[in-house]
Design a protein around this motif. Structure first.
Motif, PDB file in Angstrom:
ATOM      1  N   GLY A  64     -43.573  12.160 -30.113  1.00 64.83           N
ATOM      2  CA  GLY A  64     -42.552  13.059 -29.578  1.00 64.83           C
ATOM      3  C   GLY A  64     -42.496  14.216 -30.588  1.00 64.83           C
ATOM      4  O   GLY A  64     -43.275  14.635 -31.615  1.00 64.83           O
ATOM      5  N   ARG A  65     -41.359  15.046 -30.425  1.00 66.90           N
ATOM      6  CA  ARG A  65     -41.066  16.069 -31.194  1.00 66.90           C
ATOM      7  C   ARG A  65     -39.220  16.079 -31.542  1.00 66.90           C
ATOM      8  O   ARG A  65     -38.665  15.801 -30.482  1.00 66.90           O
ATOM      9  N   VAL A  66     -38.896  16.595 -32.363  1.00 64.71           N
ATOM     10  CA  VAL A  66     -37.555  16.770 -32.579  1.00 64.71           C
ATOM     11  C   VAL A  66     -37.071  18.151 -32.900  1.00 64.71           C
ATOM     12  O   VAL A  66     -37.715  18.747 -33.431  1.00 64.71           O
ATOM     13  N   LEU A  67     -36.284  18.764 -31.840  1.00 67.94           N
ATOM     14  CA  LEU A  67     -36.126  19.866 -31.682  1.00 67.94           C
ATOM     15  C   LEU A  67     -34.691  20.252 -31.681  1.00 67.94           C
ATOM     16  O   LEU A  67     -33.779  19.427 -31.318  1.00 67.94           O
ATOM     17  N   THR A  68     -34.216  21.712 -31.894  1.00 66.75           N
ATOM     18  CA  THR A  68     -33.079  22.174 -31.657  1.00 66.75           C
ATOM     19  C   THR A  68     -32.785  22.519 -30.430  1.00 66.75           C
ATOM     20  O   THR A  68     -33.743  22.565 -29.631  1.00 66.75           O
ATOM     21  N   PRO A  69     -31.626  22.699 -29.816  1.00 69.29           N
ATOM     22  CA  PRO A  69     -31.557  23.206 -28.586  1.00 69.29           C
ATOM     23  C   PRO A  69     -32.256  24.694 -28.012  1.00 69.29           C
ATOM     24  O   PRO A  69     -32.312  24.956 -27.184  1.00 69.29           O
ATOM     25  N   ALA A  70     -32.488  25.557 -29.140  1.00 64.09           N
ATOM     26  CA  ALA A  70     -33.171  26.645 -29.011  1.00 64.09           C
ATOM     27  C   ALA A  70     -34.535  26.352 -29.037  1.00 64.09           C
ATOM     28  O   ALA A  70     -35.539  27.376 -28.604  1.00 64.09           O
ATOM     29  N   SER A  72     -36.492  24.914 -31.625  1.00 59.47           N
ATOM     30  CA  SER A  72     -37.214  25.199 -32.733  1.00 59.47           C
ATOM     31  C   SER A  72     -37.330  23.822 -33.324  1.00 59.47           C
ATOM     32  O   SER A  72     -36.381  22.957 -33.055  1.00 59.47           O
ATOM     33  N   PRO A  73     -38.457  23.542 -34.028  1.00 58.85           N
ATOM     34  CA  PRO A  73     -38.680  22.274 -34.588  1.00 58.85           C
ATOM     35  C   PRO A  73     -37.638  21.882 -35.913  1.00 58.85           C
ATOM     36  O   PRO A  73     -37.345  22.660 -36.325  1.00 58.85           O
ATOM     37  N   HIS A  74     -37.339  20.377 -35.783  1.00 63.54           N
ATOM     38  CA  HIS A  74     -36.629  19.836 -37.119  1.00 63.54           C
ATOM     39  C   HIS A  74     -37.778  19.445 -37.848  1.00 63.54           C
ATOM     40  O   HIS A  74     -38.181  18.219 -37.491  1.00 63.54           O
ATOM     41  N   ALA A  75     -38.087  20.078 -38.650  1.00 62.60           N
ATOM     42  CA  ALA A  75     -39.371  19.471 -39.797  1.00 62.60           C
ATOM     43  C   ALA A  75     -38.427  18.594 -40.905  1.00 62.60           C
ATOM     44  O   ALA A  75     -37.517  18.930 -41.377  1.00 62.60           O
ATOM     45  N   GLY A  76     -39.225  17.462 -41.059  1.00 62.71           N
ATOM     46  CA  GLY A  76     -38.972  16.972 -42.350  1.00 62.71           C
ATOM     47  C   GLY A  76     -37.768  16.013 -42.099  1.00 62.71           C
ATOM     48  O   GLY A  76     -36.980  15.289 -43.039  1.00 62.71           O
ATOM     49  N   SER A 111     -41.063   7.437 -39.074  1.00 64.26           N
ATOM     50  CA  SER A 111     -42.076   8.562 -39.108  1.00 64.26           C
ATOM     51  C   SER A 111     -41.365   9.865 -39.620  1.00 64.26           C
ATOM     52  O   SER A 111     -40.314  10.093 -38.986  1.00 64.26           O
ATOM     53  N   THR A 112     -41.747  10.641 -40.341  1.00 67.59           N
ATOM     54  CA  THR A 112     -41.183  11.965 -40.705  1.00 67.59           C
ATOM     55  C   THR A 112     -41.862  12.779 -40.186  1.00 67.59           C
ATOM     56  O   THR A 112     -42.903  13.054 -40.075  1.00 67.59           O
ATOM     57  N   THR A 113     -40.828  13.866 -39.368  1.00 69.82           N
ATOM     58  CA  THR A 113     -41.515  14.719 -38.640  1.00 69.82           C
ATOM     59  C   THR A 113     -42.245  16.051 -39.408  1.00 69.82           C
ATOM     60  O   THR A 113     -41.893  16.187 -40.658  1.00 69.82           O
ATOM     61  N   ASP A 114     -43.232  16.424 -38.797  1.00 64.26           N
ATOM     62  CA  ASP A 114     -44.149  17.499 -39.414  1.00 64.26           C
ATOM     63  C   ASP A 114     -43.657  18.994 -39.469  1.00 64.26           C
ATOM     64  O   ASP A 114     -42.470  18.971 -38.735  1.00 64.26           O
ATOM     65  N   GLY A 115     -44.327  19.919 -39.541  1.00 69.95           N
ATOM     66  CA  GLY A 115     -43.651  21.257 -39.520  1.00 69.95           C
ATOM     67  C   GLY A 115     -43.272  21.689 -38.159  1.00 69.95           C
ATOM     68  O   GLY A 115     -42.580  22.491 -37.904  1.00 69.95           O
ATOM     69  N   GLY A 117     -42.171  19.502 -35.979  1.00 72.17           N
ATOM     70  CA  GLY A 117     -40.972  18.587 -35.444  1.00 72.17           C
ATOM     71  C   GLY A 117     -41.811  17.304 -34.837  1.00 72.17           C
ATOM     72  O   GLY A 117     -40.942  16.438 -34.303  1.00 72.17           O
ATOM     73  N   ALA A 118     -43.058  17.064 -35.000  1.00 76.53           N
ATOM     74  CA  ALA A 118     -43.648  16.040 -34.345  1.00 76.53           C
ATOM     75  C   ALA A 118     -43.686  14.716 -35.225  1.00 76.53           C
ATOM     76  O   ALA A 118     -43.610  14.852 -36.469  1.00 76.53           O
ATOM     77  N   PHE A 119     -43.595  13.607 -34.526  1.00 75.40           N
ATOM     78  CA  PHE A 119     -43.464  12.290 -34.992  1.00 75.40           C
ATOM     79  C   PHE A 119     -44.389  11.448 -34.165  1.00 75.40           C
ATOM     80  O   PHE A 119     -44.843  11.695 -33.073  1.00 75.40           O
ATOM     81  N   THR A 120     -45.184  10.390 -34.896  1.00 78.19           N
ATOM     82  CA  THR A 120     -45.899   9.266 -33.855  1.00 78.19           C
ATOM     83  C   THR A 120     -45.538   7.877 -34.549  1.00 78.19           C
ATOM     84  O   THR A 120     -45.131   7.703 -35.687  1.00 78.19           O
ATOM     85  N   PHE A 121     -45.670   7.071 -33.735  1.00 75.16           N
ATOM     86  CA  PHE A 121     -45.713   5.385 -33.743  1.00 75.16           C
ATOM     87  C   PHE A 121     -46.721   4.612 -32.971  1.00 75.16           C
ATOM     88  O   PHE A 121     -47.290   5.083 -32.256  1.00 75.16           O
ATOM     89  N   ARG A 122     -47.202   3.676 -33.782  1.00 69.81           N
ATOM     90  CA  ARG A 122     -48.216   2.826 -33.099  1.00 69.81           C
ATOM     91  C   ARG A 122     -47.270   1.518 -33.258  1.00 69.81           C
ATOM     92  O   ARG A 122     -46.913   0.834 -34.139  1.00 69.81           O
ATOM     93  N   THR A 123     -46.851   0.937 -31.860  1.00 70.32           N
ATOM     94  CA  THR A 123     -46.189  -0.162 -31.492  1.00 70.32           C
ATOM     95  C   THR A 123     -46.539  -1.084 -30.517  1.00 70.32           C
ATOM     96  O   THR A 123     -47.792  -0.725 -29.840  1.00 70.32           O
ATOM     97  N   TYR A 124     -45.796  -1.783 -29.968  1.00 68.33           N
ATOM     98  CA  TYR A 124     -45.874  -2.493 -28.710  1.00 68.33           C
ATOM     99  C   TYR A 124     -44.845  -2.000 -27.916  1.00 68.33           C
ATOM    100  O   TYR A 124     -43.715  -1.497 -28.192  1.00 68.33           O
ATOM    101  N   VAL A 125     -44.980  -2.105 -26.460  1.00 72.87           N
ATOM    102  CA  VAL A 125     -43.932  -1.993 -25.592  1.00 72.87           C
ATOM    103  C   VAL A 125     -42.975  -3.238 -25.695  1.00 72.87           C
ATOM    104  O   VAL A 125     -43.236  -4.270 -25.511  1.00 72.87           O
ATOM    105  N   PRO A 126     -41.737  -2.775 -25.693  1.00 69.96           N
ATOM    106  CA  PRO A 126     -40.758  -3.729 -26.152  1.00 69.96           C
ATOM    107  C   PRO A 126     -40.345  -4.712 -24.571  1.00 69.96           C
ATOM    108  O   PRO A 126     -40.563  -4.199 -23.614  1.00 69.96           O
ATOM    109  N   GLY A 127     -40.346  -5.974 -25.013  1.00 72.78           N
ATOM    110  CA  GLY A 127     -39.894  -6.946 -23.976  1.00 72.78           C
ATOM    111  C   GLY A 127     -38.291  -6.804 -23.671  1.00 72.78           C
ATOM    112  O   GLY A 127     -37.512  -6.213 -24.231  1.00 72.78           O
ATOM    113  N   SER A 128     -38.268  -7.378 -22.284  1.00 76.35           N
ATOM    114  CA  SER A 128     -36.882  -7.286 -21.851  1.00 76.35           C
ATOM    115  C   SER A 128     -36.098  -8.848 -22.427  1.00 76.35           C
ATOM    116  O   SER A 128     -36.899  -9.542 -22.743  1.00 76.35           O
TER     117      SER A 128
END
Length: 195
Positions: A64-70, A72-76, A111-115, A117-128
């Motif tokens: 995903g990405r972390v963004l401002t409402p405008a 723009s990326p939220h880097a770092g 995960s720390t976002t890149d320039g 605003g992107a982040f990544t994870f390798r995980t499992y689908v959570p169970g209920s």
């Protein structure tokens, strides 16, 4: 183009009026959601790969990405996730079944976002689990100085979404993503977090 059209076009673009050209609508902010009772205790897992051994089931590639409402990326900034394993158990002393935890699974990471605003994870689908049948991943977004910016959750449309289990009534679509099969053993989900 005649002069009248040129003036109208320039005014629409804000050139003659001093207004910002082509005002863009803001992105809707991601709603806050429950931290829940199982926020991790102990040393942080400062990795975005939550599977430390051979996977027992399908792997979830979450991006995903972390963004401002405008837009723009939220880097770092740090995206900190914690979740139940595919059997619906958390690694937390208040969760029953600690003797049945998965050895290869870390249960939380960051995960720390890149320039961009992107982040990544390798995980499992959570169970209920009985208290929360809506399968979800908890997360916090922090500044580098650990100042919290947002606490929320990610839900999956193909698994029923949030239902009535999210705090953000009426805006759960901003927390919901599609769960797509990428290969025989990998699922993919992407989400934008707007702060």
């Amino acid at each position: 183009m005649n002069r009248r059209k040129l003036v109208r076009t320039a005014m629409a673009a804000g050139v003659l009026t001093g207004a910002a050209p082509f005002a863009v609508a803001e992105l809707p902010r991601t709603p806050r959601d429950y931290t829940g009772p199982f926020y991790p205790r102990g040393p942080r897992n400062r990795t975005n790969d939550l599977i430390a051994g051979k996977p027992r089931t399908d792997v979830l590639s979450l991006a995903g990405r972390v963004l401002t409402p405008a837009g723009s990326p939220h880097a770092g900034v740090v995206v900190d996730i914690w979740q139940a394993d595919p059997n619906g158990r958390y690694k937390h002393p208040r969760d029953r079944g600690q003797d049945a935890l998965l050895e290869e699974f870390l249960y939380w990471g960051e995960s720390t976002t890149d320039g961009g605003g992107a982040f990544t994870f390798r995980t499992y689908v959570p169970g209920s689990y009985p208290a929360r049948p809506a399968q979800h991943i908890h997360y916090k977004v922090w500044t580098e100085d650990r100042e919290p910016l947002l606490t929320s959750q990610i839900y999956f449309a193909q698994l029923g979404g949030a239902g009535r289990y999210a705090r953000s009534d009426g805006t759960t679509e901003l927390q919901t993503t599609d769960l797509l099969r990428e290969t025989d053993t990998v699922l993919r989900a992407t989400i934008d977090i707007v702060i």
